[in-house]
Write a protein that holds these residues in place. Structure first.
Motif, PDB file in Angstrom:
ATOM      1  N   THR A  69       0.805  -1.225   0.000  1.00 39.38           N
ATOM      2  CA  THR A  69       0.000   0.000   0.000  1.00 39.38           C
ATOM      3  C   THR A  69       0.835   1.271   0.000  1.00 39.38           C
ATOM      4  O   THR A  69       0.298   2.375  -0.024  1.00 39.38           O
ATOM      5  CB  THR A  69      -0.922   0.022   1.233  1.00 39.38           C
ATOM      6  N   THR A  70       2.182   1.130   0.035  1.00 43.05           N
ATOM      7  CA  THR A  70       3.039   2.306   0.126  1.00 43.05           C
ATOM      8  C   THR A  70       3.707   2.667  -1.193  1.00 43.05           C
ATOM      9  O   THR A  70       4.144   3.805  -1.381  1.00 43.05           O
ATOM     10  CB  THR A  70       4.134   2.078   1.187  1.00 43.05           C
ATOM     11  N   LYS A  71       3.790   1.732  -2.090  1.00 43.89           N
ATOM     12  CA  LYS A  71       4.494   1.981  -3.361  1.00 43.89           C
ATOM     13  C   LYS A  71       3.757   3.031  -4.184  1.00 43.89           C
ATOM     14  O   LYS A  71       2.537   3.004  -4.307  1.00 43.89           O
ATOM     15  CB  LYS A  71       4.623   0.678  -4.145  1.00 43.89           C
ATOM     16  N   GLN A  72       4.532   3.958  -4.751  1.00 39.29           N
ATOM     17  CA  GLN A  72       3.972   5.002  -5.605  1.00 39.29           C
ATOM     18  C   GLN A  72       4.115   4.595  -7.075  1.00 39.29           C
ATOM     19  O   GLN A  72       5.070   3.921  -7.469  1.00 39.29           O
ATOM     20  CB  GLN A  72       4.707   6.329  -5.372  1.00 39.29           C
ATOM     21  N   HIS A  73       3.165   5.034  -7.902  1.00 38.65           N
ATOM     22  CA  HIS A  73       3.165   4.718  -9.332  1.00 38.65           C
ATOM     23  C   HIS A  73       2.920   6.021 -10.080  1.00 38.65           C
ATOM     24  O   HIS A  73       1.836   6.603  -9.966  1.00 38.65           O
ATOM     25  CB  HIS A  73       2.081   3.686  -9.657  1.00 38.65           C
TER      26      HIS A  73
END
Length: 590
Positions: free
Chosen positions: A138-142
């Motif tokens: 839930t923390t990864k940015q795209h």
């Protein structure tokens, strides 16, 4: 005196050790670095200069490569490459065995998605964001960076439409500089033009209507504003879009003022920005200009002729007709599918549509070619520019598949003129009216003729030609611009070899081909497309169908992706350079 910072930056982790106050100095050094290298090595300049500050801010704020950053198209990715471990290799950009001019997954973990054609970044980023959600991350940015010309494409809207109803952590950065390669066009461009830095249009926001949280517009060259905004956006969940306003070519006066020319200016003086003077000698024309001047000439005589290009008026040279006849020549933006079906619609009403499109971009409209044109047998004229190997742009841009993917379509005529005069003649022939659609393929670069503006003649569809016929049992059968290579090869080896040119790949000249197969024990076919399913394959199929036993050797592009280098280098790799053809001929003559 400020100590240079860029020499100490190899990866984004080094960039993040600096204070925000130091980043404007990095921006100036990075801009100078790009200018100095591209001035001598050539490449895509303007787009990269326009995203210097954005690139720094993205790698400073986000934890790349764990956070996934995707550059749409990739023309603007030079600063990204320099900051992600390729600074010392950047001088090899677009050269044989050097780094690619576009993001490439096999080259770096920081290149999260391979690109070369536009409007794919939103779909790719959404796919990655959904994957992260499914894996519980839930923390990864795209982050997808897309330009105002690219976001107007149908595929980009498809991605926006899906992303707007998907609960994912995704940020789209709209890099709005009002230009792709040529100036942006269309209603969306007009809408975006109303948005100024610090002012949101009072009209309904199309982005918010698609369920995105909209931020901006902000100045894309204001580093403090970028840093502050991107940091804030990290904690906002769901699909969001940041609209930034930038200037293509920022920091180089000539590139800002002449954005079309300085998209990929060739060599120039890094200190002044001026293009280097070219030798004042008469040269053969570029094939694109033969098309551009000829269609205008034809349109002046035939009021039914219209021209269409998807965002490439300069590259295709349809610009000449657009300037002279703006109501009959259309730039439809980055919308290849629309361009093809628009042409089909025009053809149903008796117009004579010439759709000028690069071979590599025609791939993007394959369904429309089949269903909307060929199935209905509409006489659309596809002017397929950049057919064959194109050089430094590499695998994403080589036009090597069109012979194979067009020849298998019922009703489609496929023509490959050998030279400028034959190109004019087939354009003229098509303009007089055909019973079927036709694709006319021609290469990137210059032809061989100074005096090419000769009176045009009507050609017989499907007719091949005999270039040399001798008392021998070996024949070269070439098509398109490879006929020039074959002629040069035969000049240099003083061997008795028959030579035939097929200006039409489909339909083939059955009468001539039967004669060739009957009278030659060895036949060498030469094309600048993939061998599998190409021109040579069609001749093998024909020979098998009529029980000929000639040995047929096919020269062309092998069953692999060919990467970047000069056209001459790549032709040598494929065995279709003058020297490569000579070696094959001599091997079989002996």
């Amino acid at each position: 005196m400020q100590e240079e910072l860029l020499p100490h930056i190899e990866y984004p982790i080094d960039l993040r050790k600096l204070t925000p106050d130091q980043l404007p100095y990095v921006a100036q050094e990075l801009r100078d670095f790009v200018i100095n290298i591209v001035a001598t090595k050539e490449g895509h300049l303007g787009a990269s200069l326009g995203v210097i500050e954005l690139t720094i801010a993205l790698h400073y704020i986000f934890n790349t490569p764990e956070d996934l950053l995707i550059w749409d198209v990739g023309h603007q990715a030079y600063p990204h490459k320099i900051l992600t471990g390729r600074k010392k290799l950047f001088h090899t950009n677009r050269q044989l065995h050097g780094i690619s001019g576009f993001p490439k997954r096999s080259e770096s973990d920081y290149d999260t998605f391979g690109v070369g054609h536009s409007s794919t970044s939103i779909s790719a980023a959404l796919g990655m964001a959904i994957a992260s959600k499914l894996k519980g991350d839930t923390t990864k940015q795209h982050i997808a960076v897309i330009g105002d010309a690219s976001i107007a494409s149908g595929m980009a809207f498809e991605g926006l439409n899906h992303a707007g109803v998907t609960d994912v952590n995704m940020l789209i950065i709209l890099n709005d500089n009002a230009i792709g390669i040529d100036p942006s066009v269309g209603a969306l461009k007009e809408y975006l033009t109303k948005a100024k830095v610090g002012f949101k249009p009072k009209t309904d926001n199309i982005i918010e209507a698609l369920n995105f949280s909209y931020f901006g517009p902000i100045d894309g060259h204001d580093l403090p504003a970028l840093l502050k905004t991107l940091e804030a956006l990290k904690s906002i969940k769901g699909p969001k879009l940041l609209h930034i306003i930038t200037t293509k070519g920022k920091g180089l006066k000539q590139a800002e003022e002449n954005q079309v020319t300085y998209h990929a200016p060739g060599k120039f003086d890094a200190s002044t920005g001026n293009l280097l003077p070219k030798e004042n000698i008469q040269q053969p024309p570029k094939f694109q200009d033969v098309f551009g001047h000829t269609i205008l000439e034809l349109a002046e005589e035939n009021e039914k002729i219209v021209g269409i290009t998807p965002a490439m008026p300069t590259g295709s040279s349809l610009k000449y007709m657009m300037e002279a006849m703006p109501d009959r020549a259309f730039d439809v933006g980055i919308a290849e599918q629309h361009a093809v079906t628009l042409a089909a619609g025009m053809a149903t009403q008796g117009l004579v549509p010439f759709c000028a499109i690069y071979s590599t971009f025609l791939q993007r409209a394959y369904d429309q070619i089949i269903h909307d044109v060929a199935l209905q047998n509409l006489p659309v004229i596809f002017c397929v520019d950049r057919a064959g190997l194109v050089g430094a742009d590499g695998a994403t841009h080589h036009g090597v598949f069109d012979i194979a993917f067009l020849s298998c379509i019922p009703n489609m005529i496929v023509a490959a003129p050998a030279n400028e005069i034959e190109l004019r003649n087939i354009l003229y022939t098509a303009s007089l009216g055909l019973e079927h659609p036709i694709a006319i393929r021609y290469p990137r670069g210059r032809g061989t003729m100074i005096h090419w503006k000769t009176p045009m003649e009507r050609l017989s569809i499907g007719k091949g030609s005999i270039l040399s016929k001798k008392e021998t049992k070996i024949a070269v059968v070439s098509t398109g611009s490879m006929t020039t290579n074959a002629l040069e090869a035969l000049k240099g080896i003083n061997q008795k070899v028959n030579h035939f040119h097929f200006g039409f790949i489909k339909p083939l000249d059955h009468t001539l081909l039967k004669s060739i197969l009957k009278n030659n024990a060895t036949i060498i076919t030469i094309e600048d497309g993939i061998i599998r399913g190409g021109f040579g394959s069609a001749i093998i199929d024909f020979a098998n169908q009529y029980n000929f036993s000639s040995k047929i050797i096919t020269l062309g592009v092998p069953d692999q992706f060919i990467h970047h280098g000069t056209i001459e280098e790549l032709q040598e790799i494929c065995g279709i350079s003058v020297e490569g053809i000579q070696k094959t001929i001599l091997r079989h003559v002996n």
